[in-house]
Design a protein around this motif. Structure first.
Motif, PDB file in Angstrom:
ATOM      1  N   LYS A 145      78.382 -22.794  -4.057  1.00 21.88           N
ATOM      2  CA  LYS A 145      78.090 -23.293  -2.714  1.00 21.88           C
ATOM      3  C   LYS A 145      79.197 -24.169  -2.136  1.00 21.88           C
ATOM      4  CE  LYS A 145      73.128 -23.084  -3.320  1.00 21.88           C
ATOM      5  NZ  LYS A 145      71.879 -23.828  -3.391  1.00 21.88           N
ATOM      6  N   SER A 146      80.106 -24.656  -2.997  1.00 23.72           N
ATOM      7  CA  SER A 146      81.174 -25.549  -2.558  1.00 23.72           C
ATOM      8  C   SER A 146      82.480 -25.174  -3.227  1.00 23.72           C
ATOM      9  CB  SER A 146      80.857 -27.004  -2.934  1.00 23.72           C
ATOM     10  OG  SER A 146      79.631 -27.415  -2.404  1.00 23.72           O
ATOM     11  N   LEU A 147      83.570 -25.626  -2.626  1.00 23.06           N
ATOM     12  CA  LEU A 147      84.886 -25.507  -3.236  1.00 23.06           C
ATOM     13  C   LEU A 147      85.573 -26.861  -3.172  1.00 23.06           C
ATOM     14  CD1 LEU A 147      84.579 -22.577  -1.435  1.00 23.06           C
ATOM     15  CD2 LEU A 147      86.542 -22.175  -2.884  1.00 23.06           C
ATOM     16  N   ALA A 148      86.252 -27.219  -4.240  1.00 24.25           N
ATOM     17  CA  ALA A 148      87.121 -28.384  -4.248  1.00 24.25           C
ATOM     18  C   ALA A 148      88.539 -27.861  -4.078  1.00 24.25           C
ATOM     19  CB  ALA A 148      86.985 -29.151  -5.555  1.00 24.25           C
ATOM     20  N   PHE A 149      89.428 -28.684  -3.520  1.00 20.98           N
ATOM     21  CA  PHE A 149      90.819 -28.270  -3.344  1.00 20.98           C
ATOM     22  C   PHE A 149      91.707 -29.497  -3.199  1.00 20.98           C
ATOM     23  CE2 PHE A 149      88.860 -28.508   0.813  1.00 20.98           C
ATOM     24  CZ  PHE A 149      89.821 -29.084   1.635  1.00 20.98           C
ATOM     25  N   GLU A 150      93.004 -29.284  -3.367  1.00 18.27           N
ATOM     26  CA  GLU A 150      94.002 -30.329  -3.159  1.00 18.27           C
ATOM     27  C   GLU A 150      94.496 -30.239  -1.716  1.00 18.27           C
ATOM     28  OE1 GLU A 150      96.096 -29.289  -7.458  1.00 18.27           O
ATOM     29  OE2 GLU A 150      97.278 -29.207  -5.624  1.00 18.27           O
ATOM     30  N   THR A 151      94.778 -31.389  -1.113  1.00 17.20           N
ATOM     31  CA  THR A 151      95.369 -31.398   0.222  1.00 17.20           C
ATOM     32  C   THR A 151      96.307 -32.584   0.365  1.00 17.20           C
ATOM     33  OG1 THR A 151      94.959 -31.415   2.611  1.00 17.20           O
ATOM     34  CG2 THR A 151      93.392 -32.642   1.228  1.00 17.20           C
ATOM     35  N   ASP A 152      97.429 -32.370   1.062  1.00 15.04           N
ATOM     36  CA  ASP A 152      98.356 -33.475   1.309  1.00 15.04           C
ATOM     37  C   ASP A 152      98.338 -33.908   2.775  1.00 15.04           C
ATOM     38  OD1 ASP A 152      99.775 -31.442   2.553  1.00 15.04           O
ATOM     39  OD2 ASP A 152     101.660 -31.847   1.518  1.00 15.04           O
ATOM     40  N   ARG A 153      97.235 -33.696   3.452  1.00 15.28           N
ATOM     41  CA  ARG A 153      97.118 -34.020   4.877  1.00 15.28           C
ATOM     42  C   ARG A 153      97.279 -35.508   5.174  1.00 15.28           C
ATOM     43  NH1 ARG A 153      91.010 -31.962   5.584  1.00 15.28           N
ATOM     44  NH2 ARG A 153      91.982 -30.259   4.470  1.00 15.28           N
ATOM     45  N   ASN A 154      97.137 -36.381   4.176  1.00 15.48           N
ATOM     46  CA  ASN A 154      97.291 -37.824   4.378  1.00 15.48           C
ATOM     47  C   ASN A 154      98.543 -38.388   3.722  1.00 15.48           C
ATOM     48  OD1 ASN A 154      94.855 -38.073   5.865  1.00 15.48           O
ATOM     49  ND2 ASN A 154      93.717 -37.932   3.940  1.00 15.48           N
ATOM     50  N   GLY A 155      99.498 -37.533   3.377  1.00 19.41           N
ATOM     51  CA  GLY A 155     100.775 -38.004   2.848  1.00 19.41           C
ATOM     52  C   GLY A 155     100.966 -37.783   1.366  1.00 19.41           C
TER      53      GLY A 155
END
Length: 188
Positions: A121-131
């Protein structure tokens, strides 16, 4: 490069797919009958699927964008992947046959390394949207996106616990010093 299937019990190794290019990120389907992988052809990554014996190789992407890092949903009916098809690296989901492609994330920066929750029902992921890289969670329909681990260090490689209540990730700031952190998914 090539994709191989190794038997951990017997130690045998079978080459399933080879190409004059790059093949990477193989993922065995939950029922162990198919393998999804990324393949670089003509400078662009594409998502491929084949049977676990190496037969019936199919390019599911069939586009001029870069699609990579396929991950099977727990029930084997969908693949999450990373693509630059909308000008930025975002998380997408498609049916296992390549149809019904849907974008789940839409933010500046690189969203990558999707990991399905055990119930799908969910996915976790990495993001660099905040630096720096943080761990976010989003519903499999693209709703309720939220930060789960957002600290002033790189948080990487989200991995769900079997019961889906906790998530482990690698945390670290600079160099080679890394720690493992486990967080409750419900409240962070």
């Amino acid at each position: 490069s090539s994709i191989h299937l190794a038997d951990a019990v017997t130690g045998t190794d079978a080459k399933l797919f080879g190409i004059d290019g790059n093949a990477w990120s193989p993922a065995l389907s939950p029922d162990r009958t198919r393998i999804a992988f990324s393949c670089y052809v003509n400078g662009k990554g594409q998502t491929y699927v084949m049977n676990a014996d190496g037969s019936s190789v199919r390019n599911l992407s069939r586009n001029t964008f870069c699609d990579k890092t396929p991950r099977w949903s727990p029930d084997g009916t969908q693949l999450a992947f990373v693509s630059d098809r909308d000008g930025d690296w975002n998380i997408y989901v498609m049916s296992a046959d390549g149809s019904d492609v849907r974008r789940l994330t839409d933010s500046p920066g690189a969203d990558r390394n999707p990991a399905w929750s055990p119930e799908g029902k969910s996915l976790a992921f990495e993001t660099d949207r905040n630096g720096d890289f943080d761990i976010y969670v989003v519903q499999s329909d693209g709703s309720r996106e939220r930060p789960l681990v957002a600290r002033s260090r790189n948080d990487l490689e989200p991995t769900w616990s079997p019961d889906g209540r906790r998530l482990a990730c690698i945390v670290g700031m600079y160099g080679y010093h890394r720690d493992v952190m486990v967080v409750n998914v419900e409240d962070g």
